[in-house]
Design an enzyme around this catalytic site. Structure first.
Site, PDB file in Angstrom:
ATOM      1  NE  ARG A   1      32.993  46.964  42.115  1.00  0.00           N
ATOM      2  CZ  ARG A   1      32.909  47.460  40.889  1.00  0.00           C
ATOM      3  NH1 ARG A   1      33.823  48.313  40.470  1.00  0.00           N
ATOM      4  NH2 ARG A   1      31.929  47.112  40.087  1.00  0.00           N
TER       5      ARG A   1
ATOM      6  CG  PHE B   1      27.683  49.886  44.448  1.00  0.00           C
ATOM      7  CD1 PHE B   1      27.920  49.185  43.292  1.00  0.00           C
ATOM      8  CD2 PHE B   1      28.743  50.098  45.341  1.00  0.00           C
ATOM      9  CE1 PHE B   1      29.175  48.679  43.010  1.00  0.00           C
ATOM     10  CE2 PHE B   1      30.011  49.592  45.069  1.00  0.00           C
ATOM     11  CZ  PHE B   1      30.212  48.873  43.892  1.00  0.00           C
TER      12      PHE B   1
ATOM     13  NE  ARG C   1      39.130  48.048  40.428  1.00  0.00           N
ATOM     14  CZ  ARG C   1      39.826  47.604  39.395  1.00  0.00           C
ATOM     15  NH1 ARG C   1      40.390  46.410  39.427  1.00  0.00           N
ATOM     16  NH2 ARG C   1      39.942  48.324  38.301  1.00  0.00           N
TER      17      ARG C   1
ATOM     18  CE  LYS D   1      35.308  56.685  42.999  1.00  0.00           C
ATOM     19  NZ  LYS D   1      36.171  56.053  43.978  1.00  0.00           N
TER      20      LYS D   1
ATOM     21  CD  GLU E   1      25.020  54.386  43.435  1.00  0.00           C
ATOM     22  OE1 GLU E   1      25.827  53.856  44.216  1.00  0.00           O
ATOM     23  OE2 GLU E   1      24.388  53.767  42.573  1.00  0.00           O
TER      24      GLU E   1
END
Ligand code: ATP
Length: 572
Positions: free
Chosen positions: A246, A331, A261, A241, A239
């Site tokens: 996040r 994702f 995160r 990045k 994938e």
């Protein structure tokens, strides 16, 4: 349990510099907890009233606390301020001023009162509530409550130490893995402790993801080339990045919560993501993860992380979101309509994610393809870097989502910088030195920084960092560090060097360095045969990493791997 007894435990925890003793004190303390008490005891020991992801703040400043102390003890404000200046700790001040017996309150009663203070609006009412609580406490109790209220309890107890104590409570260390797993799925140690008391180990083993409780995030290992990706994963998903922020998004009916995160509640920072979820996702319950990244609407180019993170502000979020729109590259899918997806293979989670994501919204799937060709991965990597992305992520097709753990199920390959390590390193500040020459006037010249060692739940020093910050940043840093300074080395810090000022391990910074070397000065990776690891020419990149907690710093093991990789690269 009476709050007085809990305070006595706090005193013992505060005084010890041995982690083992800390663990014994905790096990003894939790052994006396009831089902009603245990979650409250866990939160209070961590200096919290609820897990941080609930986003509840007490909203009591030092000024307000000073006022409450002054009024409840009939002492002039100026006198209280003088005492505070002298001791640097409002808890100590409370200890000195409280000269009454208290009402022998239980942990539950004290906890409920603190919760009330948090939900009370208006400073006047807050002060009244604090005063009435103080009146019910003895001096030792008041010392710890004052610290909890102003957010400075600092007993030095971390999650891992508490997990160990809970394992000991039900028979021994071998149960740590089960307790850790439950914690990784809900990020709420109070809930885990309660489940353990009520349902025993069986309840812990059958623990499942729940919407509204953030799942501790899976993390990636790093490699230096595409060959190693294929060697480790074989056929895998590759994938793009994205260098963004996040997010873990939880939806239940009309409620949406967004966590960082670091598992902080970020819902208010992303009103655009929230409304896209509500508008486009028709499922009742889901948890998904993705990277949010701001972009230039005119050129389509992505902005760097520093721009995206500026949404972390109290005011003007809507305006900022308009000026800097974002995309959420989803994702992973972790939960859908009552079904826990974390144990399913990555490829099944990904297929389902693609199936349920709406078209034409700001949420889209991350760019992904499946391959076992080194050449294809290299090409994709170069193309990604040329497009200004950070690099690529590779994922094992049949791996479950390993909550709260870093392993080779996910691999990151990042663009490297010439003359420096292939990746930056995140270290935690454990102390600082006054500095010499021109820095002496600032009163801070270098930081003592450390890596995390999960095996022992300690922080081991790896480097002094004295460059990379501007003068203003040094001044700000000193201010922030002085707020968390300690009278002695923190019980979980392992250091051979003596810092001029020790601080609570709290702030993480990112550093770049030329090389990882070995040095007898540091404790990270130090064994009887080998000296510790150290960084050559370390320089800070950016300021404090507000998205990381101390335990999210790089680990000793990771640095050891980087050290080995670096040796391999230089031999070739
Ligand atoms: P880490 O999160 O591993 O501790 P870090 O915060 O320094 O390290 P990186 O080393 O850049 O971050 O790599 C991991 C991060 O990359 C993830 O936490 C996530 O935020 C981000 N990321 C970007 N794109 C993806 C993707 N396609 N899949 C997974 N993560 C991604």
């Amino acid at each position: 349990m009476k709050f007085k007894e809990l305070s006595q435990y706090f005193q013992r925890l505060e005084e010890t510099t041995s982690r083992l003793e800390m663990s014994n004190i905790l096990a003894d303390m939790l052994g006396k907890a009831t089902y009603e008490d245990i979650d409250k005891m866990v939160y209070l020991t961590l200096g919290e009233i609820l897990p941080p992801f609930r986003g509840i703040e007490l909203g009591v400043s030092e000024k307000l606390m000073t006022e409450a102390l002054s009024k409840s003890s009939n002492t002039k404000i100026s006198e209280v301020e003088k005492l505070y200046k002298l001791t640097g700790d409002l808890g100590e001040v409370a200890y000195k001023l409280v000269n009454w017996e208290g009402r022998d309150l239980t942990v539950g009663q004290v906890y409920d009162e603190i919760l009330d203070i948090a939900t009370t609006r208006g400073t006047k009412d807050k002060v009244l509530r604090i005063m009435s609580l103080l009146k019910g406490l003895s001096n030792l109790e008041a010392k710890y409550i004052t610290r909890i209220i102003v957010g400075r309890l600092r007993l030095g107890v971390g999650d891992a130490t508490l997990i160990e104590a809970l394992a000991n409570l039900v028979g021994g260390k071998e149960h740590k893995t089960d307790i850790e797993r439950a914690y990784n799925l809900c990020s709420d140690l109070g809930l885990v402790a309660k489940t353990l008391i009520q349902k025993g180990l069986e309840g812990i083993r059958s623990f499942k993801v729940q919407v509204g409780y953030p799942i501790r995030m899976a993390l990636a290992e790093r490699v230096t080339n595409a060959e190693e990706i294929v060697r480790r994963l074989g056929r895998c998903a590759v994938e793009a990045k994205y260098d963004g922020f996040r997010l873990q998004v939880h939806k239940k009916d009309k409620d949406v919560e967004i966590y960082s995160r670091n598992l902080e509640r970020m819902t208010d920072m992303f009103p655009d993501v929230k409304s896209a979820i509500l508008q486009h996702i028709k499922f009742r319950e889901l948890v998904l993860e993705g990277e949010a990244i701001t972009y230039n609407e005119e050129t389509g180019e992505f902005y760097p992380f520093q721009i995206t993170i500026q949404r972390k502000r109290k005011y003007g979020v809507y305006e900022y979101a308009k000026e800097f729109p974002l995309k959420l590259f989803a994702f992973d899918l972790l939960y859908l309509e009552g079904e826990d997806f974390t144990s399913k293979p990555f490829i099944d989670r990904r297929r389902k994610l693609e199936e349920i994501l709406p078209k034409n919204s700001l949420i889209l799937p991350s760019e992904m393809f499946i391959t076992d060709s080194v050449k294809e991965i290299e090409r994709f990597f170069e193309d990604a870097v040329a497009r200004g992305l950070e690099g690529i992520m590779a994922k094992r097709l049949d791996a479950p989502y390993t909550a709260g753990s870093r392993n080779f199920n996910w691999i990151k390959l990042k663009r490297s910088y010439k003359g420096s390590l292939a990746d930056t390193i995140d270290v935690v500040i454990v102390g600082y030195f006054y500095g010499k020459g021109s820095r002496a006037k600032l009163g801070i010249g270098a930081l003592l920084t450390a890596l995390y060692d999960p095996a022992t739940d300690t922080f081991k020093t790896v480097s002094k960092v004295g460059s990379g910050f501007t003068e203003e940043e040094w001044i700000k840093l000193k201010e922030m560090l002085d707020e968390i300074k300690l009278p002695h080395r923190h019980a979980r810090v392992d250091s051979l060097l003596e810092a001029d000022v020790w601080v609570e391990p709290k702030y993480v910074i990112t550093v770049n360095a030329d090389e990882i070397t070995r040095s007898p000065l540091h404790t990270a990776g130090r064994t009887t045969e080998e000296p510790g690891f150290a960084l050559r020419f370390p320089r800070a990149v950016g300021f404090i990493r507000s998205d990381k907690r101390a335990e999210d710093a790089n680990t000793v093991e990771e640095i050891e791997n980087m050290y080995k990789m670096q040796k391999r690269v230089s031999v070739e």
